[in-house]
Design a protein around this motif. Sequence first.
Motif, PDB file in Angstrom:
ATOM      1  N   TYR A 105       9.269 -11.513  21.248  1.00 52.46           N
ATOM      2  CA  TYR A 105       9.832 -12.084  22.300  1.00 52.46           C
ATOM      3  C   TYR A 105       9.372 -11.698  23.585  1.00 52.46           C
ATOM      4  CZ  TYR A 105      14.091 -12.621  19.022  1.00 52.46           C
ATOM      5  OH  TYR A 105      14.934 -12.869  18.077  1.00 52.46           O
ATOM      6  N   ASN A 108       6.295 -14.242  24.170  1.00 58.93           N
ATOM      7  CA  ASN A 108       6.948 -15.468  24.768  1.00 58.93           C
ATOM      8  C   ASN A 108       7.261 -15.361  26.210  1.00 58.93           C
ATOM      9  OD1 ASN A 108       7.664 -18.151  23.596  1.00 58.93           O
ATOM     10  ND2 ASN A 108       9.408 -17.756  25.036  1.00 58.93           N
ATOM     11  N   ASN A 130      15.479 -15.264  27.622  1.00 64.28           N
ATOM     12  CA  ASN A 130      14.536 -14.374  26.906  1.00 64.28           C
ATOM     13  C   ASN A 130      14.734 -12.977  27.189  1.00 64.28           C
ATOM     14  OD1 ASN A 130      11.083 -15.437  26.429  1.00 64.28           O
ATOM     15  ND2 ASN A 130      12.212 -13.471  25.646  1.00 64.28           N
ATOM     16  N   ALA A 133      17.591 -11.714  24.981  1.00 70.17           N
ATOM     17  CA  ALA A 133      17.371 -11.588  23.741  1.00 70.17           C
ATOM     18  C   ALA A 133      16.528 -10.285  23.355  1.00 70.17           C
ATOM     19  CB  ALA A 133      16.272 -12.631  23.181  1.00 70.17           C
ATOM     20  N   LEU A 134      15.577 -10.098  24.303  1.00 74.31           N
ATOM     21  CA  LEU A 134      14.904  -8.816  24.201  1.00 74.31           C
ATOM     22  C   LEU A 134      15.897  -7.577  24.285  1.00 74.31           C
ATOM     23  CD1 LEU A 134      11.611  -9.174  26.484  1.00 74.31           C
ATOM     24  CD2 LEU A 134      11.669  -8.049  24.015  1.00 74.31           C
ATOM     25  N   GLU A 150      17.088 -14.069  13.902  1.00 73.16           N
ATOM     26  CA  GLU A 150      16.232 -13.463  15.094  1.00 73.16           C
ATOM     27  C   GLU A 150      15.009 -14.264  14.881  1.00 73.16           C
ATOM     28  OE1 GLU A 150      18.667 -10.112  14.441  1.00 73.16           O
ATOM     29  OE2 GLU A 150      17.631 -11.155  12.932  1.00 73.16           O
ATOM     30  N   ALA A 154      13.441 -16.658  17.932  1.00 74.91           N
ATOM     31  CA  ALA A 154      12.040 -16.947  18.475  1.00 74.91           C
ATOM     32  C   ALA A 154      11.499 -18.145  18.512  1.00 74.91           C
ATOM     33  CB  ALA A 154      11.035 -15.990  17.408  1.00 74.91           C
ATOM     34  N   LEU A 157      12.485 -19.814  21.438  1.00 73.35           N
ATOM     35  CA  LEU A 157      11.870 -19.586  22.694  1.00 73.35           C
ATOM     36  C   LEU A 157      10.652 -20.113  22.917  1.00 73.35           C
ATOM     37  CD1 LEU A 157      13.385 -15.651  22.846  1.00 73.35           C
ATOM     38  CD2 LEU A 157      13.727 -17.670  24.440  1.00 73.35           C
TER      39      LEU A 157
END
Length: 214
Positions: A105, A108, A130, A133-134, A150, A154, A157
């Motif tokens: 992540y 990206n 993003n 998500a991290l 998950e 990815a 993203l």
Amino acid sequence: MFDPHAAGRLVANRGDLKRKAVNYKRGQDMRLTPELRGQIEKVIVENQADFERSARDTMQTMKEAWGSAAFNSIGRGRYYEWIHDLALELKGQGSLFGYPLVTLYADNLKNLCGGLTQPSTRLHAIIGLNIDALNIIVRRRITGPGSVLERRVAEALREAYVKMRLRSPSEVAVEHKVATAVRQLDSKRAPSVQNPDLKQTARQWPNGVRLPAN
């Protein structure tokens, strides 16, 4: 009241954890013998908690820098540069400490922010997603490769990066796909496929004030 310049005063981790895991002394024989591998693995395990604490601090810095970028039109690129640098560090440390999803992540996020100065509203929102998500991966301590969910995040993203940084995007569809994937990751109800409410894609500020999507 939130200080839009707070992110500029926070000092990012510049590799202390990596120095704990690897001997940087000049001239040291770094051939990876079984004994040396065991020593490195022991240090990594012992310092995983330090990485997790550092990662949580990094996520807070990213959120504040992202919020500051929305409010400060002058020098906005500087905030994205900070996010880029923090993502680059997380990318390098994630897999080392058992968090390959953090590496995935963060890579990206680094790509989304690289050389960015004046993004569209939707690209800015996707960068926030993003970061979210991290934060979920770090907060829930999701180690290893993760599940289908998950990997779906990815994929969404990555598609956002390809379409919004590498070629002409269909921004509404891309933002909706990323928002849906991240919401599912966070166990929240996904928005309707029809007539998506873009206001719900805004991120939550630390003081509880929601940033408008437009």
